[in-house]
Design a protein around this motif. Structure first.
Motif, PDB file in Angstrom:
ATOM      1  N   GLY A 147      15.535  17.085 -47.730  1.00 31.89           N
ATOM      2  CA  GLY A 147      15.941  17.579 -49.584  1.00 31.89           C
ATOM      3  C   GLY A 147      14.808  16.764 -50.010  1.00 31.89           C
ATOM      4  O   GLY A 147      14.157  16.455 -51.320  1.00 31.89           O
ATOM      5  N   PHE A 148      13.814  16.320 -49.527  1.00 34.35           N
ATOM      6  CA  PHE A 148      11.801  16.320 -50.272  1.00 34.35           C
ATOM      7  C   PHE A 148      11.860  16.959 -50.880  1.00 34.35           C
ATOM      8  O   PHE A 148      11.578  17.946 -50.241  1.00 34.35           O
ATOM      9  N   THR A 149      10.524  16.230 -51.648  1.00 28.75           N
ATOM     10  CA  THR A 149       9.863  17.158 -51.953  1.00 28.75           C
ATOM     11  C   THR A 149       9.012  18.166 -50.983  1.00 28.75           C
ATOM     12  O   THR A 149       8.373  17.809 -50.557  1.00 28.75           O
ATOM     13  N   ALA A 150       7.935  18.214 -51.893  1.00 25.76           N
ATOM     14  CA  ALA A 150       6.536  19.846 -50.729  1.00 25.76           C
ATOM     15  C   ALA A 150       5.906  18.725 -51.001  1.00 25.76           C
ATOM     16  O   ALA A 150       5.176  18.146 -49.960  1.00 25.76           O
ATOM     17  N   ALA A 186       4.603  17.365 -47.541  1.00 27.24           N
ATOM     18  CA  ALA A 186       3.044  16.940 -46.603  1.00 27.24           C
ATOM     19  C   ALA A 186       2.724  15.099 -46.286  1.00 27.24           C
ATOM     20  O   ALA A 186       2.151  15.292 -45.383  1.00 27.24           O
ATOM     21  N   ALA A 187       3.548  14.201 -47.142  1.00 26.39           N
ATOM     22  CA  ALA A 187       3.109  13.099 -47.084  1.00 26.39           C
ATOM     23  C   ALA A 187       3.613  12.462 -45.681  1.00 26.39           C
ATOM     24  O   ALA A 187       2.792  12.259 -44.762  1.00 26.39           O
ATOM     25  N   ALA A 188       4.626  12.793 -45.193  1.00 20.96           N
ATOM     26  CA  ALA A 188       5.499  12.274 -44.136  1.00 20.96           C
ATOM     27  C   ALA A 188       4.519  13.622 -43.354  1.00 20.96           C
ATOM     28  O   ALA A 188       4.421  12.489 -42.304  1.00 20.96           O
ATOM     29  N   ALA A 189       4.506  14.478 -42.652  1.00 22.41           N
ATOM     30  CA  ALA A 189       3.311  14.873 -42.416  1.00 22.41           C
ATOM     31  C   ALA A 189       2.147  14.672 -41.623  1.00 22.41           C
ATOM     32  O   ALA A 189       2.170  14.441 -40.475  1.00 22.41           O
ATOM     33  N   THR A 241      -1.369  21.299 -43.265  1.00 23.36           N
ATOM     34  CA  THR A 241      -0.523  22.881 -43.218  1.00 23.36           C
ATOM     35  C   THR A 241       0.874  22.834 -43.575  1.00 23.36           C
ATOM     36  O   THR A 241       0.974  23.210 -44.150  1.00 23.36           O
ATOM     37  N   ALA A 242       1.350  21.105 -43.689  1.00 20.21           N
ATOM     38  CA  ALA A 242       3.115  20.776 -44.319  1.00 20.21           C
ATOM     39  C   ALA A 242       2.324  21.437 -45.667  1.00 20.21           C
ATOM     40  O   ALA A 242       4.070  22.249 -46.401  1.00 20.21           O
ATOM     41  N   GLY A 243       1.889  21.243 -46.310  1.00 22.87           N
ATOM     42  CA  GLY A 243       1.869  21.774 -48.612  1.00 22.87           C
ATOM     43  C   GLY A 243       1.745  23.155 -48.499  1.00 22.87           C
ATOM     44  O   GLY A 243       2.923  23.357 -48.891  1.00 22.87           O
ATOM     45  N   ARG A 244       0.804  23.807 -47.568  1.00 24.07           N
ATOM     46  CA  ARG A 244       0.513  25.622 -47.246  1.00 24.07           C
ATOM     47  C   ARG A 244       2.495  25.996 -47.119  1.00 24.07           C
ATOM     48  O   ARG A 244       2.818  26.872 -47.864  1.00 24.07           O
ATOM     49  N   LYS A 245       2.872  25.391 -46.357  1.00 25.03           N
ATOM     50  CA  LYS A 245       4.146  25.550 -45.640  1.00 25.03           C
ATOM     51  C   LYS A 245       5.135  25.937 -46.615  1.00 25.03           C
ATOM     52  O   LYS A 245       5.890  26.654 -46.925  1.00 25.03           O
ATOM     53  N   ALA A 246       5.098  24.571 -47.469  1.00 28.53           N
ATOM     54  CA  ALA A 246       6.103  24.161 -48.414  1.00 28.53           C
ATOM     55  C   ALA A 246       5.625  24.679 -49.744  1.00 28.53           C
ATOM     56  O   ALA A 246       6.455  24.981 -51.292  1.00 28.53           O
ATOM     57  N   GLY A 247       4.658  25.817 -50.012  1.00 31.72           N
ATOM     58  CA  GLY A 247       4.330  25.662 -50.973  1.00 31.72           C
ATOM     59  C   GLY A 247       3.364  25.552 -52.232  1.00 31.72           C
ATOM     60  O   GLY A 247       3.041  26.057 -53.364  1.00 31.72           O
ATOM     61  N   MET A 248       2.752  24.132 -51.808  1.00 35.44           N
ATOM     62  CA  MET A 248       2.096  23.938 -52.611  1.00 35.44           C
ATOM     63  C   MET A 248       0.263  24.325 -53.067  1.00 35.44           C
ATOM     64  O   MET A 248       0.196  24.143 -54.223  1.00 35.44           O
ATOM     65  N   LEU A 249       0.334  24.616 -51.686  1.00 32.59           N
ATOM     66  CA  LEU A 249      -1.195  25.422 -51.695  1.00 32.59           C
ATOM     67  C   LEU A 249      -1.124  27.072 -51.831  1.00 32.59           C
ATOM     68  O   LEU A 249      -0.623  27.046 -51.579  1.00 32.59           O
TER      69      LEU A 249
END
Length: 103
Positions: free
Chosen positions: A57-60, A64-67, A95-103
């Motif tokens: 349930g972490f935010t995008a 990204a930070a965890a990745a 990459t994680a940010g893109r997958k989570a919809g950040m970028l």
């Protein structure tokens, strides 16, 4: 390997942070058991951490930070220098940010 470990940790009442840590350890062990390239091991570490963060349930941004942290940690364990660790962290976070919809 990582997702199953995180799920088991969640079922056992582990915190979200503990779930991510368990997922990363499991992914690390699985990667070391294969003959994957260093780049593949680093990418896998980042992806597993991001997926565990998402399922917790972490935010995008947190995903990204965890990745990034997981990728940098794997790079360090593989003996890469500080510059390569930073590059690995940035690539995994992006990459994680893109997958989570950040970028």
């Amino acid at each position: 390997a990582g997702a199953a470990a995180a799920s088991a940790a969640a079922s056992a009442g582990a915190t979200a942070e503990q779930q991510i840590e368990v997922a990363c350890v499991a992914a690390d062990s699985a990667a070391r058991a294969t003959d994957s390239s260093d780049d593949e091991k680093i990418a896998t570490a980042g992806a597993v951490a991001a997926a565990a963060a998402a399922s917790a349930g972490f935010t995008a941004e947190q995903q990204a930070a965890a990745a990034g942290l997981a990728a940098a940690s794997m790079a360090a364990q593989l003996g890469l220098d500080a510059k390569e660790q930073a590059l690995a962290a940035g690539a995994a976070a992006a990459t994680a940010g893109r997958k989570a919809g950040m970028l």
